[in-house]
Scaffold this active site. Structure first.
Site, PDB file in Angstrom:
ATOM      1  N   HIS A 245       0.851  -1.190   0.000  1.00 22.95           N
ATOM      2  CA  HIS A 245       0.000   0.000   0.000  1.00 22.95           C
ATOM      3  C   HIS A 245       0.886   1.238   0.000  1.00 22.95           C
ATOM      4  O   HIS A 245       1.964   1.240   0.578  1.00 22.95           O
ATOM      5  CB  HIS A 245      -0.924   0.003   1.229  1.00 22.95           C
ATOM      6  CG  HIS A 245      -2.039   0.999   1.136  1.00 22.95           C
ATOM      7  ND1 HIS A 245      -1.886   2.315   1.498  1.00 22.95           N
ATOM      8  CD2 HIS A 245      -3.317   0.864   0.699  1.00 22.95           C
ATOM      9  CE1 HIS A 245      -3.028   2.955   1.303  1.00 22.95           C
ATOM     10  NE2 HIS A 245      -3.906   2.099   0.817  1.00 22.95           N
ATOM     11  N   GLU A 308      -7.575  -4.905  -0.617  1.00 20.11           N
ATOM     12  CA  GLU A 308      -8.030  -5.583  -1.826  1.00 20.11           C
ATOM     13  C   GLU A 308      -8.160  -7.088  -1.630  1.00 20.11           C
ATOM     14  O   GLU A 308      -9.049  -7.724  -2.221  1.00 20.11           O
ATOM     15  CB  GLU A 308      -7.051  -5.303  -2.976  1.00 20.11           C
ATOM     16  CG  GLU A 308      -6.938  -3.836  -3.349  1.00 20.11           C
ATOM     17  CD  GLU A 308      -5.626  -3.518  -4.030  1.00 20.11           C
ATOM     18  OE1 GLU A 308      -4.833  -4.466  -4.262  1.00 20.11           O
ATOM     19  OE2 GLU A 308      -5.379  -2.344  -4.317  1.00 20.11           O
TER      20      GLU A 308
END
Length: 366
Positions: A245, A308
């Site tokens: 991320h 995700e």
């Protein structure tokens, strides 16, 4: 120069704070863990909208107003659905939302909240050769979205989807939220601002990423060797989907929130619960293998599980095809976009950064 605007503060906000080092997400004074699975989506919409709309009703009244907005949106877009259906599901949703009025009132905001929840199931059904199902104004938002998709919605699946919408409602000044604020700063209407957010969210480095997680899991399952498959992907320069991320240097707190929802679904007695439980067990094996492989392959970086990974499992479990995952992401994030747009409009300040020219210069004639 701040390449990619890293560490540049572009806005003061009361809406959310992302603590990348500590792995914490705060939304208007509440931790994500306080909200996910405990607050309904309509309650979080009200939390985000508080102070930005003068006529904001109570939680129960807002739930009803969102239901009425779903009915209104369906009536508005129904004549165009067959024209939107040939587009990919995300583009069809975005085009349908572009038909909404471009105002700044609460009614405009609620139509934008309703639109992804209405358009996505309708376009998916048309793509399967089925007739779209009209909204039920009295139903809860997540449950009605699933009912419009499949004809029925079990309480467990509706609760899971509602938890997802809450989990992704806002997340700092990410790419789509920044795009929304830039357009809002021009004093354009809410629809214009939200369309900018939708454009940014479509990219595979942002909201377009959960779908490929399913493809990855399926490919690993077919190969029979998670570690070997993952090593091969890294050796060929491919990204391992669902990991890493831009902000978090530790585990994404949203991943844990969504994993808990998937685990609860998997503990059910229905056949779908057993399937979800098996899928989760396999995904956990892949997750652990990926973390170990990434630690060895990229020792200089802390690459952890992101939102995700478990988004993909949850949305698969509640019945959405992977092509529509970004649509459902948008259905949750639109509340945050609207709040950021209103916050930006309130400052009255146009976002206008400078650039540094590094191209060739013309020859100057003396």
């Amino acid at each position: 120069m701040a390449n990619g605007l890293d560490d540049v503060v572009a806005a003061d906000t009361v809406l959310s704070d992302v603590d990348g080092a500590g792995g914490h997400l705060t939304i208007r004074g509440h931790s994500l863990m306080e909200l996910a699975g405990r607050w309904r989506y309509a309650q979080v919409v009200r939390l985000l909208f508080d102070g930005f709309f003068d006529d904001l009703p109570s939680d129960a009244e807002l739930e009803k107003a969102i239901g009425n907005a779903r009915v209104e949106v369906f009536d508005r877009v129904r004549p165009m659905l067959t024209q939107l259906a040939p587009l990919d599901i995300y583009s069809g949703m975005r085009a349908g939302m572009a038909m909404l009025p471009d105002g700044d009132e609460l009614a405009d905001a609620l139509r934008l909240i309703a639109a992804p929840a209405v358009l996505t199931p309708a376009l998916l059904r048309l793509g399967r050769g089925e007739t779209p199902i009209a909204p039920d104004a009295k139903a809860d938002h997540a449950g009605d979205m699933l009912r419009m998709l499949a004809g029925t919605a079990s309480p467990a699946l509706a609760t899971a989807l509602d938890s997802y919408l809450v989990t992704v409602c806002d997340h700092g000044l990410n790419a789509s939220t920044f795009a929304t604020r830039v357009v809002a700063s021009t004093q354009a209407g809410l629809t214009s601002a939200i369309l900018a957010g939708l454009g940014a969210l479509k990219g595979p480095l942002h909201g377009g990423a959960p779908g490929p997680v399913i493809a990855m899991l399926d490919a690993i399952e077919a190969s029979g060797d998670a570690t070997a498959w993952l090593r091969n992907e890294i050796a060929h320069g491919e990204r391992i989907m669902g990991f890493g991320h831009r902000i978090y240097r530790v585990r994404d707190p949203r991943a844990d929130a969504l994993k808990a929802v998937v685990r609860q679904l998997g503990s059910g007695n229905a056949k779908s619960g057993g399937e979800t439980g098996s899928r989760l067990a396999f995904a956990e094996t892949v997750e652990q293998a990926a973390l170990e492989v990434l630690k060895i392959a990229k020792p200089q970086r802390s690459i952890q599980t992101n939102v995700e990974f478990y988004t993909a499992l949850l949305l698969e479990a509640v019945g959405f095809p992977k092509a529509a995952f970004s649509n459902v992401f948008a259905a949750g994030r639109v509340a945050g976009w609207i709040a950021h747009a209103r916050e930006q409009q309130a400052t009255g300040r146009l976002i206008r950064p400078q650039s540094r020219y590094v191209g060739p210069m013309p020859d100057l004639v003396a």
